[in-house]
Enzyme design. Structure first.
Site, PDB file in Angstrom:
ATOM      1  N   ASP A 139       0.821  -1.209   0.000  1.00  0.00           N
ATOM      2  CA  ASP A 139       0.000   0.000   0.000  1.00  0.00           C
ATOM      3  C   ASP A 139       0.858   1.264   0.000  1.00  0.00           C
ATOM      4  O   ASP A 139       1.798   1.388   0.786  1.00  0.00           O
ATOM      5  CB  ASP A 139      -0.883  -0.021   1.262  1.00  0.00           C
ATOM      6  CG  ASP A 139      -1.801   1.193   1.339  1.00  0.00           C
ATOM      7  OD1 ASP A 139      -2.683   1.303   0.478  1.00  0.00           O
ATOM      8  OD2 ASP A 139      -1.607   2.025   2.242  1.00  0.00           O
TER       9      ASP A 139
ATOM     10  N   GLU B   5       0.844  -0.515  -5.260  1.00  0.00           N
ATOM     11  CA  GLU B   5      -0.239   0.438  -5.420  1.00  0.00           C
ATOM     12  C   GLU B   5       0.337   1.846  -5.521  1.00  0.00           C
ATOM     13  O   GLU B   5       0.537   2.516  -4.530  1.00  0.00           O
ATOM     14  CB  GLU B   5      -1.199   0.356  -4.220  1.00  0.00           C
ATOM     15  CG  GLU B   5      -2.437   1.205  -4.391  1.00  0.00           C
ATOM     16  CD  GLU B   5      -2.564   2.366  -3.419  1.00  0.00           C
ATOM     17  OE1 GLU B   5      -3.530   3.127  -3.540  1.00  0.00           O
ATOM     18  OE2 GLU B   5      -1.694   2.541  -2.543  1.00  0.00           O
TER      19      GLU B   5
HETATM   20  C1  GLC Z   1      -4.015   3.607  -0.310  1.00  0.00           C
HETATM   21  C2  GLC Z   1      -5.392   3.023  -0.083  1.00  0.00           C
HETATM   22  C3  GLC Z   1      -6.302   4.084   0.466  1.00  0.00           C
HETATM   23  C4  GLC Z   1      -5.720   4.595   1.766  1.00  0.00           C
HETATM   24  C5  GLC Z   1      -4.258   5.029   1.601  1.00  0.00           C
HETATM   25  C6  GLC Z   1      -3.582   5.207   2.917  1.00  0.00           C
HETATM   26  O1  GLC Z   1      -4.018   4.593  -1.259  1.00  0.00           O
HETATM   27  O2  GLC Z   1      -5.886   2.478  -1.274  1.00  0.00           O
HETATM   28  O3  GLC Z   1      -7.603   3.597   0.657  1.00  0.00           O
HETATM   29  O4  GLC Z   1      -6.488   5.681   2.219  1.00  0.00           O
HETATM   30  O5  GLC Z   1      -3.495   4.076   0.900  1.00  0.00           O
HETATM   31  O6  GLC Z   1      -3.276   3.976   3.512  1.00  0.00           O
END
Ligand code: GLC
Length: 628
Positions: free
Chosen positions: A267, A309
């Protein structure tokens, strides 16, 4: 380490040697200047070895299997489904009962949205993790996670969960120790005795949640410290310049890997490395860290792959799949955010010019040892990641186009078919992000309200267009829970105090199982048509070897602004995919298809011949064809 004796030890030694440079070579550049580097290397080796020793035999076989078929995640039979465990099935035990449903849809990969123990209260949808070694007690236990994962494996379904790398909850044990004054743990985070440095960093940082969590730092009176908090106040950024953080995260990563998980969704990795005078996103060190993390998995849990991500601009995204020295060695998967943004942009504009330009300019035909995670909706908002340069290249103003898209999808723009909600309006930059389910953004909510029969047809077709696009472009298509049943926006989040400030909850509805009960009488309702349509798309994708992720994708010109087209250049012959982004009928002559290499004139999606009288291919509103 002593000379390896057993088969197991020798295998570990072999795997360690194979990836030594990818791990220690890279880490030396990050941490080699520190006097404790050699102790760090020994400690890290010990962590890897311990994890390998603890790895269940079943998973070591899985490692072997995947060594023998390293392209498993690039194969066309990979079809993903993403869901919140509680919203989908109540809890982990409930998930085990829904596996038939997932198999009916054609799913071979599931992503359980954040399921590790979150902080109490608002936890940013679970992304504020308090304990990485425990499952959220509301969902079940670690043993149950392990059991469900095993049940998935028995049905040929791989399992992904989130690993939040950039921050922990402020209630995490490390943070609590830091707060209590332990200096070693304070060095796990980014803490400042006054606001001089925070202010200096702020001059070039962007705000992620400007509306409800402005700024990137938080002052805590009890500690008299400023803490780096990129996202929410309760999410404390980790200090990845401290090698101890690297070791801790490897330990967590391998602990989870040993529970049987196949894919770790890393993440928000863009934020891992901070550098004064920059946006502190996607710095070169980020890619070194991700390269090293991948090597650590390859050594001690080789069947595990990494999904990165990085929701960034097109040019910034590609390196997450490994570019230059990291080629083939970084993320195995990364979200194709641009494809998602361009899908919605082209739908609203009825013009695919920008989409073709972006896809052609920023994305190579193929990537090494990796592929995309393709999607049209997920649990997050849609940020209009269209650069001014790309917009200018096709003769539009970036600012106006982004504003148009927000207005269109909020539903305010005259003639808009969409119903959406604004997210994090930034008064300073004019940035307005959008929330909403696929079905509501695609026009179903409005059409149902208006009893507009044609509107309903168009909405169903837009949803299927998006799924046919993401299933053929290259990569694992990820169906977002509820989209297969055309679930509409759920406005009840406004009544939940922890969610009311965050419009992303509008597109995180609870699964409506009564809709699925209506499916057998087949296809008459919008949700029935969408379910049947998506299941069909996924089944056809799985049946076409040419959709393997390693096959090159070449963007084509059709001479019609409403059409988006590409060829998958498979060794067995090209597959020419064409999508009509408008509600108007059009067509393409057989000679155009022949010119780009498709000669059989067989549509692999409908599994039927395509050429009509006179040899031209008719393309009805929102048509999608995969022509061989
Ligand atoms: C990523 C997740 C999102 C979250 C962020 C902080 O972008 O997809 O939902 O708010 O990380 O962890």
């Amino acid at each position: 380490m002593a000379k390896p004796r057993t088969f197991n030890d020798r295998l570990f030694a072999l795997r360690l040697e194979r990836s030594r440079d990818d791990l220690f070579g890279v880490l030396e550049r990050l941490y080699g200047h520190r006097p404790d580097f050699s102790r760090f290397s020994d400690d890290l080796t010990a962590v890897l070895h311990e994890a390998w020793e603890a790895r269940p035999e079943r998973l070591k076989w899985r490692d072997m299997e995947r060594d023998l078929e390293p392209d498993w995640f690039q194969r066309p039979e990979m079809n993903g489904y993403v869901f919140y465990i509680d919203r989908f099935a109540g809890n982990l035990a409930g998930v085990a009962e829904k596996l038939d449903y997932l198999q009916d849809l054609g799913i071979t990969y599931v992503h359980f949205m954040p399921c590790l123990k979150p902080r109490p209260g608002d936890s940013d949808g679970g992304y504020s993790v308090m304990d990485y070694t425990e499952v959220n007690p509301k969902l079940g236990t670690m043993d149950e996670l392990e059991a469900v994962t095993r049940a998935c494996h028995e049905r040929g379904i791989s399992v992904c969960i989130d690993l939040v790398l950039n921050h922990t909850a402020k209630e995490h044990e490390w943070a609590e120790k830091a707060r209590a004054g332990n200096e070693s743990y304070r060095d796990y985070y980014l803490m400042f005795v006054d606001d001089t440095l925070p202010k200096a960093y702020e001059t070039t940082l962007v705000e992620i949640f400007p509306a409800n969590a402005p700024g990137n730092f938080t002052y805590y009176e009890d500690m008299d410290r400023w803490v780096w908090t990129t996202f929410n106040e309760h999410q404390w950024d980790l200090n990845w310049a401290n090698p101890q953080v690297f070791i801790e995260m490897v330990r967590v990563m391998l602990y989870l890997a040993n529970k049987g998980l196949d894919v770790l969704r890393l993440d928000a990795p863009a934020f891992l490395w901070k550098r004064m005078g920059t946006r502190c996103q996607s710095e070169p060190e980020v890619h070194m860290l991700l390269h090293a993390l991948r090597a650590a998995s390859r050594i001690a849990a080789p069947s595990v792959i990494h999904l990165e991500e990085a929701i960034v601009s097109p040019a910034e995204m590609l390196p997450y799949l490994g570019r230059g020295e990291h080629d083939g060695k970084e993320g195995n998967l990364a979200y194709h955010n641009s494809l998602m943004v361009q899908f919605w942009s082209a739908l609203a504009a009825r013009d695919t010019g920008l989409m073709s330009h972006v896809m052609r300019t920023h994305f190579p035909p193929a990537v090494t040892n990796a592929t995309y995670a393709t999607y049209i909706r997920c649990h997050d908002d849609i940020g209009w990641a269209v650069t001014d340069e790309d917009a200018a290249a096709v003769g539009v103003s970036g600012f106006s186009h982004r504003a148009f898209l927000s207005d269109f999808y909020e539903g305010g723009f005259a003639g808009s078919f969409a119903r959406g909600a604004l997210f994090q309006v930034n008064e300073q930059t004019g940035d307005k992000r959008i929330s909403g389910t696929t079905a509501s953004l695609a026009g179903l909510e409005k059409a149902l309200e208006d009893h507009d029969v044609d509107g309903i047809d168009h909405a169903v077709d837009r949803i299927l267009l998006g799924h046919a696009l993401m299933a053929s472009y290259g990569g694992i298509p990820l169906v977002y829970m509820g989209d297969e049943l055309a679930l509409l926006n759920d406005y009840s989040y406004l009544d939940v105090p922890e969610h009311a400030h965050d419009s992303r909850w509008v597109h995180r509805p609870v699964m409506d199982w009564t809709r699925t009960a209506r499916l057998p009488d087949g296809g008459a309702t919008p949700e029935g048509r969408v379910f049947e349509g998506i299941a069909h798309i996924l089944a056809r994708r799985a049946a076409v070897p040419g959709f393997h992720g390693a096959v090159a994708t070449e963007i084509l010109e059709t001479g019609q602004k409403g059409l988006f087209a590409f060829a998958r250049r498979a060794p067995t012959g090209p597959i020419v995919c064409v999508f009509n982004f408008t509600e108007a009928w059009t067509g393409l002559p057989a000679s155009w298809f022949a010119g780009v290499g498709a000669t059989k004139m067989h549509d692999l999606l409908s599994d039927a011949p395509v050429a009509g009288p006179g040899g031209s291919v008719a393309l009805p509103p929102y048509a999608r064809v995969w022509v061989a």
